[in-house]
Scaffold this motif. Structure first.
Motif, PDB file in Angstrom:
ATOM      1  N   UNK A 267       9.967  14.885  -8.547  1.00 30.68           N
ATOM      2  CA  UNK A 267       9.726  15.618  -7.388  1.00 30.68           C
ATOM      3  C   UNK A 267      10.806  15.641  -6.381  1.00 30.68           C
ATOM      4  N   UNK A 268      11.289  16.828  -6.047  1.00 31.20           N
ATOM      5  CA  UNK A 268      12.375  16.944  -5.385  1.00 31.20           C
ATOM      6  C   UNK A 268      12.137  16.477  -3.874  1.00 31.20           C
ATOM      7  N   UNK A 269      11.088  16.535  -3.251  1.00 30.48           N
ATOM      8  CA  UNK A 269      10.879  16.125  -2.021  1.00 30.48           C
ATOM      9  C   UNK A 269      10.833  14.625  -1.938  1.00 30.48           C
ATOM     10  N   UNK A 270      10.100  13.846  -2.873  1.00 32.90           N
ATOM     11  CA  UNK A 270      10.335  12.376  -3.061  1.00 32.90           C
ATOM     12  C   UNK A 270      11.663  11.845  -3.346  1.00 32.90           C
TER      13      UNK A 270
ATOM     14  N   UNK B 252      -9.727   5.729  -7.765  1.00 35.73           N
ATOM     15  CA  UNK B 252     -10.598   4.914  -8.559  1.00 35.73           C
ATOM     16  C   UNK B 252     -10.603   5.193  -9.877  1.00 35.73           C
ATOM     17  N   UNK B 253      -9.947   6.425 -10.362  1.00 33.36           N
ATOM     18  CA  UNK B 253     -10.059   6.955 -11.793  1.00 33.36           C
ATOM     19  C   UNK B 253     -11.322   7.134 -12.246  1.00 33.36           C
ATOM     20  N   UNK B 254     -12.347   7.623 -11.413  1.00 35.26           N
ATOM     21  CA  UNK B 254     -13.750   7.730 -11.542  1.00 35.26           C
ATOM     22  C   UNK B 254     -13.839   9.231 -11.835  1.00 35.26           C
ATOM     23  N   UNK B 255     -14.473   9.742 -12.931  1.00 34.54           N
ATOM     24  CA  UNK B 255     -14.714  11.163 -13.219  1.00 34.54           C
ATOM     25  C   UNK B 255     -16.098  11.475 -13.083  1.00 34.54           C
ATOM     26  N   UNK B 256     -16.505  12.391 -12.301  1.00 30.21           N
ATOM     27  CA  UNK B 256     -17.712  12.759 -11.991  1.00 30.21           C
ATOM     28  C   UNK B 256     -18.010  14.308 -12.134  1.00 30.21           C
ATOM     29  N   UNK B 257     -18.497  14.608 -13.221  1.00 29.74           N
ATOM     30  CA  UNK B 257     -18.739  16.342 -13.486  1.00 29.74           C
ATOM     31  C   UNK B 257     -20.060  16.775 -13.111  1.00 29.74           C
ATOM     32  N   UNK B 258     -19.765  17.761 -12.334  1.00 29.05           N
ATOM     33  CA  UNK B 258     -21.098  18.501 -11.770  1.00 29.05           C
ATOM     34  C   UNK B 258     -20.882  20.024 -11.800  1.00 29.05           C
ATOM     35  N   UNK B 259     -21.957  20.973 -11.888  1.00 30.91           N
ATOM     36  CA  UNK B 259     -21.815  22.249 -11.802  1.00 30.91           C
ATOM     37  C   UNK B 259     -21.956  22.539 -10.481  1.00 30.91           C
ATOM     38  N   UNK B 260     -22.414  21.884  -9.331  1.00 33.17           N
ATOM     39  CA  UNK B 260     -22.707  22.268  -8.050  1.00 33.17           C
ATOM     40  C   UNK B 260     -21.710  21.725  -7.393  1.00 33.17           C
ATOM     41  N   UNK B 261     -20.962  20.770  -7.376  1.00 26.89           N
ATOM     42  CA  UNK B 261     -19.839  20.405  -6.331  1.00 26.89           C
ATOM     43  C   UNK B 261     -18.838  19.619  -6.848  1.00 26.89           C
TER      44      UNK B 261
ATOM     45  N   UNK C 258       1.051  -1.175  -0.063  1.00 22.61           N
ATOM     46  CA  UNK C 258      -0.070  -0.090  -0.004  1.00 22.61           C
ATOM     47  C   UNK C 258       0.878   1.332   0.007  1.00 22.61           C
ATOM     48  N   UNK C 259       1.974   1.236   0.935  1.00 28.52           N
ATOM     49  CA  UNK C 259       2.639   2.485   0.971  1.00 28.52           C
ATOM     50  C   UNK C 259       3.609   2.785  -0.245  1.00 28.52           C
ATOM     51  N   UNK C 260       4.161   1.672  -0.808  1.00 27.64           N
ATOM     52  CA  UNK C 260       4.821   1.481  -1.995  1.00 27.64           C
ATOM     53  C   UNK C 260       3.981   2.064  -3.336  1.00 27.64           C
ATOM     54  N   UNK C 261       2.677   1.855  -3.266  1.00 30.63           N
ATOM     55  CA  UNK C 261       1.941   2.160  -4.348  1.00 30.63           C
ATOM     56  C   UNK C 261       1.721   3.766  -4.205  1.00 30.63           C
ATOM     57  N   UNK C 262       1.308   4.479  -3.128  1.00 35.10           N
ATOM     58  CA  UNK C 262       1.194   5.808  -2.821  1.00 35.10           C
ATOM     59  C   UNK C 262       2.426   6.491  -3.197  1.00 35.10           C
ATOM     60  N   UNK C 263       3.774   5.782  -2.718  1.00 34.20           N
ATOM     61  CA  UNK C 263       4.994   6.550  -3.011  1.00 34.20           C
ATOM     62  C   UNK C 263       5.079   6.746  -4.711  1.00 34.20           C
ATOM     63  N   UNK C 264       4.804   5.615  -5.214  1.00 33.30           N
ATOM     64  CA  UNK C 264       4.951   5.469  -6.472  1.00 33.30           C
ATOM     65  C   UNK C 264       4.050   6.271  -7.545  1.00 33.30           C
ATOM     66  N   UNK C 265       3.180   6.758  -6.932  1.00 34.17           N
ATOM     67  CA  UNK C 265       1.739   7.264  -7.971  1.00 34.17           C
ATOM     68  C   UNK C 265       1.819   8.863  -7.977  1.00 34.17           C
ATOM     69  N   UNK C 266       2.190   9.030  -9.434  1.00 36.02           N
ATOM     70  CA  UNK C 266       2.585  10.470  -9.767  1.00 36.02           C
ATOM     71  C   UNK C 266       1.327  11.150  -9.597  1.00 36.02           C
ATOM     72  N   UNK C 267       0.357  10.576  -9.487  1.00 37.36           N
ATOM     73  CA  UNK C 267      -0.909  11.440  -9.527  1.00 37.36           C
ATOM     74  C   UNK C 267      -1.501  11.853  -8.039  1.00 37.36           C
ATOM     75  N   UNK C 268      -0.648  11.213  -7.155  1.00 35.83           N
ATOM     76  CA  UNK C 268      -1.049  11.591  -5.595  1.00 35.83           C
ATOM     77  C   UNK C 268      -0.287  12.864  -5.323  1.00 35.83           C
TER      78      UNK C 268
END
Length: 782
Positions: free
Chosen positions: A157-160, A332-341, A115-125
Motif C-alpha cells: 500500500x503506497x500510503x503505508x 474478531x474474525x467473526x462472520x455474521x450473515x443477515x439479509x436485513x443488516x 496495539x498500534x503496531x498490530x493495526x499498522x501491520x494488519x492488511x485487512x484494516x
C-alpha cells in the motif's frame, strides 16, 4: 474591496413565500453535569476534537473548555475513551479511528505500542487507518516499533510504505539504511525513491533534504478532464436531458440519474453494532465472549477458530482458545450473515472498557402518525457495573434540519435496558432520521442510525422537494445554455398509510405560479412504480421551461411549482418554490489512486449533500466536473499525500508548503471554477489524521498562487454510506465557504461550526450574503 470579491450587489426578484421548516416538536434537552461524569465528558470531548476542522493543540483547549491540567488529571479517562473508540469505530467517520490512534502517540501512551503496531501491520484494516498507525509509530516508544518498520517500508500500500519511510527518517533508525538505499535506487515509484533518499539524508546528516523544483516554461500546469464524466440532466451545456422519452417537445420526465442514486440508497442495508463482553464461567481452556446486537442470534454465525452458541435472538456466545485470540486491535474474525443488516463488530481490544449496545429505536406505540404526539423507545444493553449513561439523539424530522437532544439515563432504566422518551411531534408525514448514541462513564459508547416514518392520517401524502438531499430551501433553476432552457428537478416522496400497496404514476401535472399568477400548466408521464403498504417511496422527476416561466427565471425571479401525482388511490398534490440562484462551480481535481466509482461518489456528494446546504439560502453548486492530475506526472506521487507544517503546538492550522506548491503549480482548465484538490491523505502532526481538509479564508479568484484552491482529504469518510456522504458534504461545503469568505460560526448546528459529526447543516442569510460577494459566485448569463 476584499481579495477576490466584487463590490456589486447581487439582487434577485423573489416574491414567493419561501419554504420554512414544519412545526415539529422535540423533548427538552438536558445539560450534562460534566464534572460529575468525567468519563462521559472525556469521550464526548475527544470525539469533538477528532471531528474538528483544525485539530487541537494547547492553545485551542479553551474552545473545548479544557485546561492542560485536565489532560493530566483525567489521563485514565482519556486513555479509556481513545481505546474505546479504536475498539468500537468501524463506521463512516474514518477520522475517529485514525485520529484516536494518532493521539495515543501524541499523548505518549507508550503502553499502546503493540496495539498500534498490530493495526499498522494488519492488511485487512482500512489502508488509510494503517497509514496513520504507521505514522504514529514515529511518536511512540516500544520494542516492536522498529521491527514493524522493517516490514512496513516494503508494504504494497503506497500510503503505508511512504509514511513508514518518513518515520524511519524522523526516528533516525540507522539499522534501516541498507534497506533505504535499496529502495532509493530500485523502487519503481520516483516519489518513494525521493522519500528514501530524504530519510537517508536525515539519518546521516540530521538535516532535511530539500526537493529540487524544476523551472516551469509553460506556465501553470493544467489537470486533465476525466473521460466519460457524465453530467446530471440539464446541468452541463454539452449534455442534453436523458429521459424516458427522448422527444424534444417533452416538458418533463423521470430523472434517470437521480432515480438510480435513489434506488441504490434505498437498497443500502442498515448497519447494526455488535458489542462483546468477556465473561466468567467458560469451560477450561477457552475465553468466552458474549456478543450482543439486534437479531445477532438469528444471523448465520461462524468463527474460524472458536465455537459459537445462540443464546437468544440478540445474543450469541463465542468460545475462543487463548492461543487463538486475535491480535490486539484487529478484527474478531467473526462472520455474521443477515439479509436485513450489515453488522459492525467491535475489534479485539480487551484492555478497552466494555461497550454498551443499542438494539433498536422504535415508536413506543408501534407506529408514528403525523400531527399526533409520539414517544421513542430505545432498547439497549449496558454492563451491570455501569451506574450512569448519557443518551444523545440527533433527529431529522421530515423537511427539517438536524436537531440535538441529550438525556441522562436513570439507574432503573439501565437495569431494565430500556428508555422511553416522550414529547415528539411530526407536523407532516415523511421520513424521520435518527442518530442515537449511548455514552458510559467508563468511556464506552454505542451509536445506531435508524430510519422511521411518520404516516399520514389521510392516509396517503406527497412531499415535493428539490432533488438535492434534505434541503428545506428553494430549489435551484438550472440553466442549460445549449438548449436555452431552464430545468428544475424534484423528489416526490410518497408516504403510504394504507394497509396495501399503491401504484404511482404515470401522469404528473405541473402548475406554475408567480405571485399567484399562473405562468405554466402542463402534464407529462413517468414510469410507474409501487410504494408498499405503510412505507415511503421517493422518485425523481425533471421539468423543462421556456416561455413565461423562462422569463421569470431570466429576470432572476422565483416561482411556485405545484405537482400532482396520479396514483391508484387518487391524485395527490404538494408544492415547492424554485428560484434563479447565485451559483458557484467546483472543479474536482483528484490527486491519487481513486477508483472511478469513488470519484463519481464524491461528485454526487458535491451535487447533492454539499449543494443542499447552500440552497437553503439561494446559493447552489451549479456545476461540478472531474479532473485528474496525471499519474505520469512527477508531481502525482508527491501531492497524493500533503504534509502539514508542524509547529511548536503540533496543530493543523499553520499551513502546508506542499499544499502551497500544489496550488501554485497546478490548476483546472476552468478559469471561473473554484479548484477543489482531492488528495489521499494528510500527514505531519497528529491532527492530520482527523482533519478533513483546509482552505484559506477569502481566497483569490486567479488560478495559480499558493492559496488558489481548497484541499480535501478523501480518507475522511466512507462514501458508500449515508453517514459518510453527509459528513463529506459538510466538509466540502465548509471548506469551500472558507474560500468564499466565511470564518467559523459559534453555533454547533451551523455548517461553519469548528467541528462536525455530519449533521450540522444550518446556514444563515448573512453567510449567504458574505459568500455572494466573492468573485467565484456568479449569476447565470442568458
Amino acid at each position: 474591496m476584499k481579495n477576490g470579491k466584487s463590490s456589486r450587489e447581487m439582487k434577485f426578484n423573489y416574491n414567493e413565500s419561501p419554504r420554512v421548516a414544519p412545526g415539529h416538536r422535540l423533548p427538552e434537552t438536558l445539560e450534562m453535569p460534566a464534572e460529575v461524569h468525567p468519563g462521559i465528558r472525556a469521550r464526548m470531548l475527544i470525539e469533538a476534537a477528532l471531528q474538528s476542522f483544525e485539530g487541537v493543540n494547547t492553545s485551542k483547549l479553551s474552545q473545548l473548555k479544557v485546561t492542560a491540567k485536565d489532560i493530566v488529571k483525567f489521563r485514565k479517562e482519556i486513555k479509556n475513551a481513545l481505546y474505546a473508540i479504536i475498539k468500537e469505530e468501524n463506521g463512516y467517520d474514518i477520522r475517529l479511528r485514525s485520529g484516536s490512534i494518532a493521539y495515543l502517540g501524541a499523548l505518549k501512551f507508550n503502553e499502546a505500542a503493540d496495539l498500534i503496531v498490530n493495526i499498522a501491520l494488519n492488511t485487512r484494516e482500512n489502508s488509510f487507518v494503517r497509514a496513520y498507525a504507521t505514522e504514529t509509530l514515529g511518536r511512540i516508544k516500544g520494542r516492536t516499533v522498529l521491527a514493524a518498520l522493517d516490514v512496513l517500508i516494503h508494504d504494497s500500500v503506497y500510503a503505508v510504505k511512504e509514511k513508514a519511510i518518513r518515520v524511519i527518517g524522523k526516528v533516525g533508525a540507522k539499522k534501516h539504511l541498507r534497506a533505504l538505499k535499496a529502495i532509493a535506487t530500485a523502487d519503481a515509484d520516483p516519489e518513494i525513491q525521493f522519500r528514501a533518499k530524504a530519510a537517508i539524508h536525515r539519518i546521516t546528516t540530521g538535516k532535511q533534504l530539500q526537493r529540487s523544483r524544476g523551472i516551469r516554461t509553460t506556465g501553470i500546469l493544467k489537470t486533465a478532464p476525466e473521460a466519460g464524466n457524465v453530467r446530471q440532466i440539464g446541468k452541463h451545456i454539452k449534455v442534453k436531458p436523458q429521459t424516458t422519452f427522448g422527444e424534444a417537445e417533452e416538458r418533463g420526465g423521470m430523472d434517470l440519474i437521480a432515480n438510480i442514486e435513489l434506488e441504490q440508497r434505498a437498497l443500502e442495508k442498515t448497519i447494526r453494532p455488535i458489542a462483546y463482553e468477556i465473561v466468567d464461567g467458560a469451560p477450561k481452556g477457552v475465553t468466552r465472549l458474549i456478543l450482543r446486537g439486534d437479531r445477532a442470534g438469528d444471523a448465520i454465525v461462524s468463527h474460524h477458530t472458536g465455537k459459537t452458541y445462540r443464546i437468544h435472538e440478540d445474543e450469541i456466545a463465542l468460545d475462543i482458545p487463548p492461543r487463538k485470540h486475535p491480535r490486539t486491535g484487529c478484527s474478531l474474525d467473526l462472520d455474521l450473515a443477515c439479509d436485513r443488516h450489515i453488522y459492525s463488530i467491535h475489534n479485539w481490544l480487551p484492555d478497552a472498557p466494555v461497550s454498551p449496545v443499542i438494539y433498536s429505536v422504535q415508536p413506543d406505540d408501534g407506529v408514528i402518525w403525523a400531527k399526533t404526539g409520539f414517544g421513542l423507545k430505545i432498547k439497549f444493553y449496558v454492563p451491570g457495573k455501569e451506574k450512569t449513561a448519557l443518551l444523545k439523539m440527533r433527529i431529522r424530522m421530515p423537511k427539517d434540519n438536524w436537531k440535538d437532544i441529550q438525556l441522562l439515563v436513570t439507574g432503573a432504566e439501565l437495569e431494565n435496558g430500556e428508555k422511553v422518551v416522550p414529547g415528539f411531534f411530526a407536523a407532516i408525514p415523511g421520513s424521520i432520521q435518527i442518530d442515537t448514541a449511548l455514552y458510559l462513564q467508563s468511556g464506552g459508547a454505542c451509536k445506531l442510525h435508524s430510519g422511521l416514518m411518520a404516516l399520514p392520517a389521510n392516509p396517503i401524502f406527497l412531499n415535493v422537494s428539490p432533488s438535492t438531499t434534505g434541503t428545506i430551501g428553494e430549489g435551484p433553476a438550472h440553466y442549460n445554455t445549449a438548449e436555452n432552457k431552464f430545468y428544475c428537478y424534484a423528489n416526490l416522496q410518497v408516504s403510504n398509510g394504507f394497509p396495501h400497496a399503491v401504484t404511482l404514476g404515470p401522469k404528473v401535472t405541473a402548475r406554475v405560479t408567480d405571485g399567484g399568477t399562473q405562468k405554466d400548466n402542463f402534464s407529462f408521464n413517468i414510469s410507474t412504480s409501487v410504494v408498499p403498504a405503510n412505507s415511503t417511496r421517493t422518485i425523481g422527476v425533471w421539468m423543462s421551461f421556456g416561455g413565461n416561466t423562462y422569463d421569470v427565471f431570466k429576470d432572476y425571479g422565483d416561482v411556485t411549482i405545484q405537482l400532482t401525482l396520479q396514483t391508484t388511490e387518487g391524485d395527490i398534490t404538494d408544492s415547492h418554490v424554485w428560484a434563479a440562484m447565485a451559483q458557484v462551480k467546483l472543479a474536482l481535481n483528484f490527486v491519487g489512486n481513486f477508483s472511478a466509482t469513488t470519484r463519481s461518489q464524491l461528485q454526487s456528494v458535491v451535487d447533492n449533500e454539499a449543494s443542499a446546504i447552500y440552497e437553503q439560502q439561494n446559493l447552489y453548486i451549479s456545476e461540478s466536473a472531474r479532473f485528474l492530475l496525471p499519474s505520469t506526472s512527477g508531481d502525482f506521487g508527491r501531492y497524493r499525500d500533503i504534509e502539514m507544517d508542524d509547529n511548536k503546538d503540533s496543530d493543523c492550522t499553520s499551513g502546508s508548503d506542499e499544499a502551497d506548491d500544489l496550488r501554485d503549480d497546478w490548476s483546472s482548465p476552468n478559469e471561473s471554477w473554484l479548484d477543489v484538490w482531492c488528495v489521499e491523505t494528510l500527514s505531519g502532526p497528529a491532527c492530520a489524521a482527523s482533519v478533513g481538509g483546509f482552505s484559506p479564508v477569502d481566497g483569490p479568484t486567479g488560478k495559480g498562487g499558493s492559496n488558489s484552491g481548497v484541499i480535501i482529504k478523501m480518507s475522511s469518510a466512507d462514501l458508500s454510506t449515508t453517514g459518510g456522504r453527509n459528513l463529506m458534504g459538510i466538509i466540502i461545503a465548509h471548506e469551500a465557504a472558507h474560500f468564499l469568505g466565511l470564518n467559523h460560526h459559534g453555533t454547533s448546528s451551523n455548517f461553519m461550526a469548528a467541528s462536525t459529526g455530519g449533521s450540522n447543516t444550518d446556514i444563515t442569510h448573512q453567510q449567504y450574503l458574505d459568500m455572494t460577494e466573492h468573485g467565484f459566485v456568479t449569476r447565470f448569463v442568458v
